[in-house]
Design a protein around this motif. Structure first.
Motif, PDB file in Angstrom:
ATOM      1  N   GLN A 114      15.084  50.594   2.806  1.00 24.97           N
ATOM      2  CA  GLN A 114      15.270  51.319   4.065  1.00 24.97           C
ATOM      3  C   GLN A 114      13.905  51.453   4.746  1.00 24.97           C
ATOM      4  O   GLN A 114      12.938  51.889   4.129  1.00 24.97           O
ATOM      5  N   TYR A 115      13.830  51.076   6.014  1.00 20.95           N
ATOM      6  CA  TYR A 115      12.584  51.200   6.764  1.00 20.95           C
ATOM      7  C   TYR A 115      12.590  52.502   7.563  1.00 20.95           C
ATOM      8  O   TYR A 115      13.636  52.946   8.050  1.00 20.95           O
ATOM      9  N   GLN A 116      11.417  53.089   7.688  1.00 21.52           N
ATOM     10  CA  GLN A 116      11.242  54.259   8.544  1.00 21.52           C
ATOM     11  C   GLN A 116      10.054  54.037   9.465  1.00 21.52           C
ATOM     12  O   GLN A 116       9.014  53.519   9.043  1.00 21.52           O
ATOM     13  N   LEU A 117      10.217  54.432  10.722  1.00 21.85           N
ATOM     14  CA  LEU A 117       9.141  54.403  11.699  1.00 21.85           C
ATOM     15  C   LEU A 117       8.857  55.824  12.154  1.00 21.85           C
ATOM     16  O   LEU A 117       9.722  56.466  12.765  1.00 21.85           O
ATOM     17  N   ASP A 118       7.708  56.328  11.806  1.00 23.21           N
ATOM     18  CA  ASP A 118       7.319  57.702  12.144  1.00 23.21           C
ATOM     19  C   ASP A 118       8.380  58.704  11.697  1.00 23.21           C
ATOM     20  O   ASP A 118       8.703  59.664  12.409  1.00 23.21           O
ATOM     21  N   GLY A 119       8.952  58.459  10.523  1.00 29.66           N
ATOM     22  CA  GLY A 119       9.897  59.393   9.932  1.00 29.66           C
ATOM     23  C   GLY A 119      11.352  59.160  10.288  1.00 29.66           C
ATOM     24  O   GLY A 119      12.243  59.782   9.695  1.00 29.66           O
ATOM     25  N   ARG A 120      11.637  58.257  11.223  1.00 26.87           N
ATOM     26  CA  ARG A 120      13.036  57.998  11.571  1.00 26.87           C
ATOM     27  C   ARG A 120      13.471  56.645  11.013  1.00 26.87           C
ATOM     28  O   ARG A 120      12.672  55.695  10.965  1.00 26.87           O
ATOM     29  N   SER A 123      17.121  50.385  11.234  1.00 27.47           N
ATOM     30  CA  SER A 123      18.106  49.469  10.691  1.00 27.47           C
ATOM     31  C   SER A 123      18.941  50.144   9.610  1.00 27.47           C
ATOM     32  O   SER A 123      18.919  51.363   9.428  1.00 27.47           O
ATOM     33  N   SER A 124      19.676  49.343   8.874  1.00 30.00           N
ATOM     34  CA  SER A 124      20.494  49.835   7.763  1.00 30.00           C
ATOM     35  C   SER A 124      19.939  49.273   6.464  1.00 30.00           C
ATOM     36  O   SER A 124      19.317  48.210   6.459  1.00 30.00           O
ATOM     37  N   PRO A 125      20.136  49.979   5.346  1.00 33.40           N
ATOM     38  CA  PRO A 125      19.599  49.492   4.068  1.00 33.40           C
ATOM     39  C   PRO A 125      20.171  48.127   3.693  1.00 33.40           C
ATOM     40  O   PRO A 125      21.329  47.813   3.997  1.00 33.40           O
ATOM     41  N   SER A 126      19.363  47.308   3.058  1.00 27.06           N
ATOM     42  CA  SER A 126      19.818  45.999   2.585  1.00 27.06           C
ATOM     43  C   SER A 126      19.048  45.633   1.335  1.00 27.06           C
ATOM     44  O   SER A 126      17.948  46.123   1.100  1.00 27.06           O
ATOM     45  N   GLU A 127      19.635  44.766   0.534  1.00 21.22           N
ATOM     46  CA  GLU A 127      19.049  44.427  -0.765  1.00 21.22           C
ATOM     47  C   GLU A 127      17.863  43.474  -0.656  1.00 21.22           C
ATOM     48  O   GLU A 127      17.847  42.584   0.188  1.00 21.22           O
ATOM     49  N   LYS A 175      20.271  33.874   6.395  1.00 24.14           N
ATOM     50  CA  LYS A 175      20.182  34.793   7.530  1.00 24.14           C
ATOM     51  C   LYS A 175      18.995  35.730   7.323  1.00 24.14           C
ATOM     52  O   LYS A 175      18.619  36.011   6.193  1.00 24.14           O
ATOM     53  N   TRP A 176      18.458  36.194   8.442  1.00 21.93           N
ATOM     54  CA  TRP A 176      17.278  37.066   8.400  1.00 21.93           C
ATOM     55  C   TRP A 176      17.437  38.223   9.375  1.00 21.93           C
ATOM     56  O   TRP A 176      18.079  38.090  10.428  1.00 21.93           O
ATOM     57  N   LYS A 177      16.802  39.321   9.023  1.00 18.42           N
ATOM     58  CA  LYS A 177      16.746  40.486   9.895  1.00 18.42           C
ATOM     59  C   LYS A 177      15.372  40.488  10.574  1.00 18.42           C
ATOM     60  O   LYS A 177      14.343  40.411   9.909  1.00 18.42           O
ATOM     61  N   ILE A 178      15.380  40.553  11.907  1.00 12.13           N
ATOM     62  CA  ILE A 178      14.145  40.551  12.686  1.00 12.13           C
ATOM     63  C   ILE A 178      14.058  41.876  13.454  1.00 12.13           C
ATOM     64  O   ILE A 178      14.891  42.148  14.326  1.00 12.13           O
ATOM     65  N   ILE A 179      13.085  42.700  13.121  1.00 14.37           N
ATOM     66  CA  ILE A 179      12.903  43.992  13.787  1.00 14.37           C
ATOM     67  C   ILE A 179      11.604  43.948  14.576  1.00 14.37           C
ATOM     68  O   ILE A 179      10.531  43.713  14.013  1.00 14.37           O
ATOM     69  N   ARG A 180      11.695  44.195  15.880  1.00 17.36           N
ATOM     70  CA  ARG A 180      10.520  44.179  16.760  1.00 17.36           C
ATOM     71  C   ARG A 180      10.180  45.603  17.185  1.00 17.36           C
ATOM     72  O   ARG A 180      11.042  46.329  17.688  1.00 17.36           O
ATOM     73  N   ILE A 181       8.933  45.991  16.998  1.00 16.80           N
ATOM     74  CA  ILE A 181       8.482  47.336  17.338  1.00 16.80           C
ATOM     75  C   ILE A 181       7.403  47.246  18.410  1.00 16.80           C
ATOM     76  O   ILE A 181       6.370  46.604  18.208  1.00 16.80           O
ATOM     77  N   HIS A 182       7.628  47.906  19.540  1.00 18.41           N
ATOM     78  CA  HIS A 182       6.658  47.930  20.626  1.00 18.41           C
ATOM     79  C   HIS A 182       5.667  49.075  20.410  1.00 18.41           C
ATOM     80  O   HIS A 182       5.912  49.995  19.631  1.00 18.41           O
ATOM     81  N   GLN A 183       4.576  49.033  21.134  1.00 18.95           N
ATOM     82  CA  GLN A 183       3.543  50.047  20.971  1.00 18.95           C
ATOM     83  C   GLN A 183       4.036  51.447  21.333  1.00 18.95           C
ATOM     84  O   GLN A 183       3.547  52.441  20.806  1.00 18.95           O
TER      85      GLN A 183
END
Length: 267
Positions: A114-120, A123-127, A175-183
């Motif tokens: 599970q990923y968190q960004l600044d505490g939130r 995405s959803s958990p994955s193996e 398949k891949w999960k791609i998460i993009r985070i802006h500044q």
């Protein structure tokens, strides 16, 4: 005597035309059979050139010496944001490979990430299959966090790339999960499949750069992802198309020279 000379000259001209027709056929054949792989090679190189020139890609994680290895930590600060990787045990272990058995290496754990960004949550958990080796990083070939500088828009972006299909699935079905985070903290997520990869050249570049792709893959075709050898692509299609073009150019020169001689004789 004149008739014999004329007949001999006509036969010589006929033989020369036959040789030219034969060479033309060979030249065209070499060009035709080389055309598609040459097109694929040019397309892959042009796309890679454009992506490389536009985006400056780096591993987000830096060790104490300042090097950029594969991520080997669960907490990282980037662009005034804190990213956390939370692992939840599943009680499962990845199957051993033949190399694992030969080297007597224990099976790696399978965990939910599970990923968190600044505490939130992101995405959803994955193996993810954790590495059972000391080299390469804890998440090697499964997930990576990268920084991307878009030279065209002057944006600094963070990408989390993660494989969501395991080692038992072929590349063509991956398949891949791609998460993009802006500044500013804006997050966008997409699911990328192998069959749709041509629509997102940057993601393909990120997966190859980070080895999260599992295997190296092309933007449209994997034809040139094989290990180069003398036969391919040196002999075929590079040398074959070069020889084909050389033959056609040679024939064109001969035809032009013959026409010039014919014009001079008529004068």
């Amino acid at each position: 005597m004149d008739l014999w000379y004329i007949d001999r000259y006509e036969k010589k001209e006929e033989n020369q035309m036959k040789r030219m027709h034969f060479c033309t056929g060979i030249g065209l054949l070499l060009i035709v059979i080389s055309a598609y792989p040459i097109f694929v090679l040019l397309r892959e190189n042009i796309i890679d050139h454009n992506v490389t020139n536009r985006y400056d890609i780096h591993y987000a994680y830096q060790d104490k010496q300042g090097y950029e290895p594969a991520i080997d930590t669960q907490n990282i600060n980037i662009f005034n944001h804190h990213i956390r990787i939370i692992e939840a045990k599943t009680g499962k272990h990845a199957p051993l490979t033949s190399w694992d058995k030969d080297e007597n290496v224990p099976a790696g754990e399978i965990v939910n990430i599970q990923y968190q960004l600044d505490g939130r949550d992101l995405s959803s958990p994955s193996e993810v299959w954790l590495s059972n080796r000391e080299r390469g990083g804890r998440y090697f070939s499964w997930l990576e966090i990268l920084t991307v500088k878009d030279r065209k828009t002057d944006q600094n972006l963070v990408y989390i790339v993660q494989r969501i299909t395991d080692d038992q699935i072929s590349l063509e079905k991956s398949k891949w999960k791609i998460i993009r985070i802006h500044q500013d903290g804006t997050v966008k997520e997409k699911l990328l499949s192998y069959s749709d990869r041509s629509k997102d050249p940057l993601s393909v570049k990120l997966l190859n750069f980070s080895y999260v792709g599992g295997n190296s893959m092309g933007y449209h075709s994997d034809m040139y992802e094989v290990i180069p050898n003398v036969i391919f692509p040196l002999l075929y299609p590079l040398i074959t198309v070069a020889v084909g073009c050389a033959i056609m150019i040679g024939i064109l020169i001969i035809v032009i020279v013959q026409k010039i001689k014919g014009v001079r004789k008529s004068i």
